[in-house]
Motif scaffolding. Structure first.
Motif, PDB file in Angstrom:
ATOM      1  N   SER A 347       0.833  -1.200   0.000  1.00  0.00           N
ATOM      2  CA  SER A 347       0.000   0.000   0.000  1.00  0.00           C
ATOM      3  C   SER A 347       0.869   1.252   0.000  1.00  0.00           C
ATOM      4  O   SER A 347       2.085   1.190   0.265  1.00  0.00           O
ATOM      5  CB  SER A 347      -0.901   0.015   1.233  1.00  0.00           C
ATOM      6  OG  SER A 347      -0.128   0.232   2.401  1.00  0.00           O
ATOM      7  N   LEU A 348       0.237   2.385  -0.266  1.00  0.00           N
ATOM      8  CA  LEU A 348       0.969   3.647  -0.220  1.00  0.00           C
ATOM      9  C   LEU A 348       1.439   3.937   1.203  1.00  0.00           C
ATOM     10  O   LEU A 348       2.519   4.506   1.397  1.00  0.00           O
ATOM     11  CB  LEU A 348       0.090   4.784  -0.741  1.00  0.00           C
ATOM     12  CG  LEU A 348      -0.350   4.657  -2.204  1.00  0.00           C
ATOM     13  CD1 LEU A 348      -1.186   5.862  -2.615  1.00  0.00           C
ATOM     14  CD2 LEU A 348       0.856   4.523  -3.133  1.00  0.00           C
ATOM     15  N   THR A 349       0.666   3.534   2.190  1.00  0.00           N
ATOM     16  CA  THR A 349       1.096   3.689   3.582  1.00  0.00           C
ATOM     17  C   THR A 349       2.373   2.900   3.842  1.00  0.00           C
ATOM     18  O   THR A 349       3.336   3.416   4.432  1.00  0.00           O
ATOM     19  CB  THR A 349      -0.012   3.205   4.544  1.00  0.00           C
ATOM     20  OG1 THR A 349      -1.155   4.047   4.398  1.00  0.00           O
ATOM     21  CG2 THR A 349       0.463   3.242   5.995  1.00  0.00           C
ATOM     22  N   GLU A 350       2.395   1.649   3.395  1.00  0.00           N
ATOM     23  CA  GLU A 350       3.595   0.814   3.582  1.00  0.00           C
ATOM     24  C   GLU A 350       4.783   1.373   2.816  1.00  0.00           C
ATOM     25  O   GLU A 350       5.919   1.367   3.320  1.00  0.00           O
ATOM     26  CB  GLU A 350       3.292  -0.619   3.142  1.00  0.00           C
ATOM     27  CG  GLU A 350       2.308  -1.338   4.059  1.00  0.00           C
ATOM     28  CD  GLU A 350       1.782  -2.631   3.471  1.00  0.00           C
ATOM     29  OE1 GLU A 350       1.597  -3.594   4.235  1.00  0.00           O
ATOM     30  OE2 GLU A 350       1.534  -2.678   2.238  1.00  0.00           O
ATOM     31  N   SER A 355      10.372   4.385   3.169  1.00  0.00           N
ATOM     32  CA  SER A 355      11.291   5.471   2.867  1.00  0.00           C
ATOM     33  C   SER A 355      11.429   6.465   4.020  1.00  0.00           C
ATOM     34  O   SER A 355      12.502   7.009   4.258  1.00  0.00           O
ATOM     35  CB  SER A 355      10.809   6.213   1.612  1.00  0.00           C
ATOM     36  OG  SER A 355      11.474   7.439   1.454  1.00  0.00           O
ATOM     37  N   ALA A 356      10.322   6.721   4.730  1.00  0.00           N
ATOM     38  CA  ALA A 356      10.296   7.843   5.679  1.00  0.00           C
ATOM     39  C   ALA A 356      10.355   7.418   7.141  1.00  0.00           C
ATOM     40  O   ALA A 356      10.257   8.277   8.030  1.00  0.00           O
ATOM     41  CB  ALA A 356       9.038   8.678   5.438  1.00  0.00           C
ATOM     42  N   ALA A 357      10.512   6.134   7.421  1.00  0.00           N
ATOM     43  CA  ALA A 357      10.465   5.662   8.812  1.00  0.00           C
ATOM     44  C   ALA A 357      11.479   6.379   9.693  1.00  0.00           C
ATOM     45  O   ALA A 357      11.171   6.758  10.830  1.00  0.00           O
ATOM     46  CB  ALA A 357      10.697   4.150   8.854  1.00  0.00           C
ATOM     47  N   VAL A 358      12.683   6.595   9.160  1.00  0.00           N
ATOM     48  CA  VAL A 358      13.744   7.201   9.976  1.00  0.00           C
ATOM     49  C   VAL A 358      13.480   8.680  10.202  1.00  0.00           C
ATOM     50  O   VAL A 358      13.446   9.157  11.347  1.00  0.00           O
ATOM     51  CB  VAL A 358      15.118   7.007   9.294  1.00  0.00           C
ATOM     52  CG1 VAL A 358      16.204   7.756  10.054  1.00  0.00           C
ATOM     53  CG2 VAL A 358      15.459   5.519   9.228  1.00  0.00           C
ATOM     54  N   TYR A 376       1.313  10.295   7.132  1.00  0.00           N
ATOM     55  CA  TYR A 376       2.311  10.841   6.208  1.00  0.00           C
ATOM     56  C   TYR A 376       1.924  10.531   4.759  1.00  0.00           C
ATOM     57  O   TYR A 376       2.043  11.393   3.877  1.00  0.00           O
ATOM     58  CB  TYR A 376       3.703  10.295   6.512  1.00  0.00           C
ATOM     59  CG  TYR A 376       4.771  10.923   5.651  1.00  0.00           C
ATOM     60  CD1 TYR A 376       5.019  12.291   5.723  1.00  0.00           C
ATOM     61  CD2 TYR A 376       5.511  10.168   4.740  1.00  0.00           C
ATOM     62  CE1 TYR A 376       5.979  12.879   4.928  1.00  0.00           C
ATOM     63  CE2 TYR A 376       6.468  10.751   3.949  1.00  0.00           C
ATOM     64  CZ  TYR A 376       6.698  12.109   4.036  1.00  0.00           C
ATOM     65  OH  TYR A 376       7.639  12.705   3.239  1.00  0.00           O
ATOM     66  N   ALA A 377       1.452   9.316   4.501  1.00  0.00           N
ATOM     67  CA  ALA A 377       1.008   8.972   3.145  1.00  0.00           C
ATOM     68  C   ALA A 377      -0.129   9.893   2.714  1.00  0.00           C
ATOM     69  O   ALA A 377      -0.164  10.368   1.573  1.00  0.00           O
ATOM     70  CB  ALA A 377       0.567   7.508   3.093  1.00  0.00           C
ATOM     71  N   GLU A 378      -1.068  10.156   3.621  1.00  0.00           N
ATOM     72  CA  GLU A 378      -2.176  11.063   3.301  1.00  0.00           C
ATOM     73  C   GLU A 378      -1.664  12.477   3.022  1.00  0.00           C
ATOM     74  O   GLU A 378      -2.177  13.178   2.143  1.00  0.00           O
ATOM     75  CB  GLU A 378      -3.182  11.085   4.460  1.00  0.00           C
ATOM     76  CG  GLU A 378      -3.977   9.789   4.587  1.00  0.00           C
ATOM     77  CD  GLU A 378      -4.843   9.755   5.842  1.00  0.00           C
ATOM     78  OE1 GLU A 378      -4.514  10.503   6.805  1.00  0.00           O
ATOM     79  OE2 GLU A 378      -5.825   8.987   5.873  1.00  0.00           O
ATOM     80  N   HIS A 379      -0.649  12.893   3.755  1.00  0.00           N
ATOM     81  CA  HIS A 379      -0.040  14.219   3.555  1.00  0.00           C
ATOM     82  C   HIS A 379       0.578  14.315   2.158  1.00  0.00           C
ATOM     83  O   HIS A 379       0.385  15.306   1.444  1.00  0.00           O
ATOM     84  CB  HIS A 379       1.013  14.441   4.633  1.00  0.00           C
ATOM     85  CG  HIS A 379       1.698  15.767   4.568  1.00  0.00           C
ATOM     86  ND1 HIS A 379       1.024  16.969   4.426  1.00  0.00           N
ATOM     87  CD2 HIS A 379       3.032  16.083   4.618  1.00  0.00           C
ATOM     88  CE1 HIS A 379       1.899  17.970   4.400  1.00  0.00           C
ATOM     89  NE2 HIS A 379       3.115  17.447   4.515  1.00  0.00           N
TER      90      HIS A 379
END
Length: 504
Positions: A347-350, A355-358, A376-379
């Motif tokens: 998914s886009l959330t996953e 990429s952005a976890a850190v 963040y995905a929604e943003h």
């Protein structure tokens, strides 16, 4: 006017949650180059898939030469005289040209006879090919010739071309256009999909414009400006990217004598690549596909380690991996969006989490914060106008352009200190391309250092402060964009750098 070669009448195709095509009707005549224009997600791909037999329409009908036309598969479309050159080549690197072409034919002749036919047809249309050359050794432009010759061997009545110039140099584009005009003069109809509107104006007789799955206009491209075409596609005034003037800051990324072996038999070795990028600066790197662009991004992003060649603010980061470099502020967006930049079935959330976890603090003590990942995905979806039902949708469900907007947005909104992007607007419509370019320039204005690798020279000239070209893994001298001529760019892309060494 004579009867149309192909007539589309009320074609409609819906998927769960979206109507891809709604009541589409238009004609294509023999000897006509007909453009199909629209934003990403406007319905172009679904429409040509119905014509080529990959998708069955829900309602509506087609006629070809006044006879009912409803191909059940691409093989049926080809037998009826419809051929298609796809944006993504379907070729095997380890096989030669003739072997690849044979794989796409229903009843391929013997290799000797096929090789002779390939030579004959390729020279007849100004696209010479050696049938015994291995595809892995061909340039991107030559690979496209293989796809085109494979289609021409079928003597098509209608040739569909999807983004055919996205991997070509300006010289190769001229050769392609000469071939297409020859086909037109022989009575072949061409349905031409491209986001390069000046090409459409130069080549095409008619344009049909789609917006949100519906036909909204038909026009004569030569009598319509590129800006007018773009505004018909998006339904609003087109924003022109603007760069805020400002001085450059400290050197953020310093690359010194970066040399790496080719990652595979068909890759390109990097040879003593050196450059510096300062805060607030955009360095544009051009070149024909296959000259080391992917290898350079891999070395800068941390996917490939090097020896004392890459430093961030004076600190050697050559041995650090991608996540370690991300933590320090060095982010990257590779060219291949589906499979490299994004996992297709996630998914886009996953994909946002990967990429952005850190940098977005989505992980604590080994536990994932899915709420932050979804937010963040929604943003990203909101800020970059990604057309999708929501962040739970899989990456592969998005159109190519919308996935590109998500990938670029995911990196830009992490506020990197250094961002490396390869082909940032590849396959993206005019409005979305303008928005992506503006986001890159805004990021530089906030003090980030950007390396933009692209085959779109107009793009690089629009957003870059300095320009260099990659040729066979070597980087040319770096030149200010202001005052750089097309002739000089051509020489740099062709590897003629010696006369310019003192101009960096």
């Amino acid at each position: 006017m004579s009867d149309p070669l192909l007539r589309l009448s009320g074609l409609t195709k819906a998927y769960p949650g979206v109507v891809a095509n709604s009541d589409i009707s238009f004609d294509i005549h023999a000897g006509e180059v007909h453009a199909l224009l629209g934003e990403n997600g406007a319905g172009k791909s679904t429409l040509v898939k119905m014509i080529y037999g990959l998708v069955k329409p829900d309602t509506g009908r087609m006629t070809l030469n006044n006879a009912p036309f409803a191909p059940s598969a691409p093989s049926a479309a080809r037998l009826s005289g419809v051929a298609m050159v796809f944006q993504h080549f379907s070729l095997f690197d380890a096989l030669n040209v003739a072997e690849n072409i044979a794989l796409g034919m229903e009843n391929a002749p013997k290799q000797r006879d096929l090789a002779a036919k390939i030579k004959e047809v390729s020279h007849q249309y100004g696209l010479p090919l050696d049938p015994f050359m291995r595809v892995g050794d061909l340039s991107a432009g030559e690979r496209q010739r293989v796809e085109i010759i494979r289609c021409l061997l079928q003597n098509p009545k209608l040739l569909i071309m999807d983004e055919p110039t996205s991997v070509l140099t300006p010289q190769e584009v001229e050769i392609l256009f000469k071939t297409l005009r020859q086909l037109k003069s022989e009575g072949t109809a061409i349905l031409y999909i491209s986001h390069k509107l000046e090409e459409i104006r130069s080549l095409c007789d008619t344009a049909t414009i789609l917006r949100l799955g519906k036909k909204v206009a038909t026009c004569t491209p030569a009598d319509t400006s590129a800006k007018e075409l773009a505004e018909m596609m998006v339904g609003e005034t087109l924003h022109v990217p603007e760069r805020a003037a400002g001085a450059f800051g400290e050197v953020l990324l310093d690359v010194t004598n970066l040399s790496l072996r080719a990652p595979s038999e068909f890759g390109t070795a990097l040879k003593e690549v050196s450059f510096k990028v300062r805060a607030g600066e955009i360095l544009g790197i051009g070149g024909v596909a296959g000259n080391g662009q992917d290898e350079l991004l891999g070395a800068l992003s941390g996917e490939v380690s090097s020896t004392n060649a890459v430093s961030l603010r004076g600190r050697d980061i050559s041995k650090l991996g991608p996540q370690q470099r991300r933590a320090l502020g060095v982010l990257a967006a590779p060219e291949e969006r589906l499979g490299h930049a994004a996992v297709p079935d996630m998914s886009l959330t996953e994909n946002a989490l990967l990429s952005a976890a850190v940098r977005k603090d989505m992980m604590r003590s080994g536990f994932l914060n899915w709420g932050k990942a979804k937010a963040y995905a929604e943003h990203v979806i909101k800020e970059f106008d990604v057309r999708t039902p929501g962040p739970a949708n899989a990456a592969r469900s998005l159109s190519g352009g919308n996935l590109q907007k998500f990938v670029i947005g995911r990196e830009v909104l992490q506020d990197p200190d250094v961002l490396i992007v390869n082909q940032p607007t590849w396959g993206v419509d005019a409005s979305a391309a303008a928005a992506i370019r503006q986001s890159l320039m805004d990021l530089a204005a906030k003090g980030a250092a950007l390396i933009v690798i692209s085959q779109d020279l107009d793009e690089l000239m629009e957003i870059s402060d300095h320009f260099a070209a990659l040729n066979e893994g070597r980087l040319s001298a770096i030149r200010p964009v202001q005052g750089l001529s097309v002739e000089e760019i051509g020489l740099m892309m062709g590897g003629v750098h010696d006369s310019m060494e003192g101009a960096a």
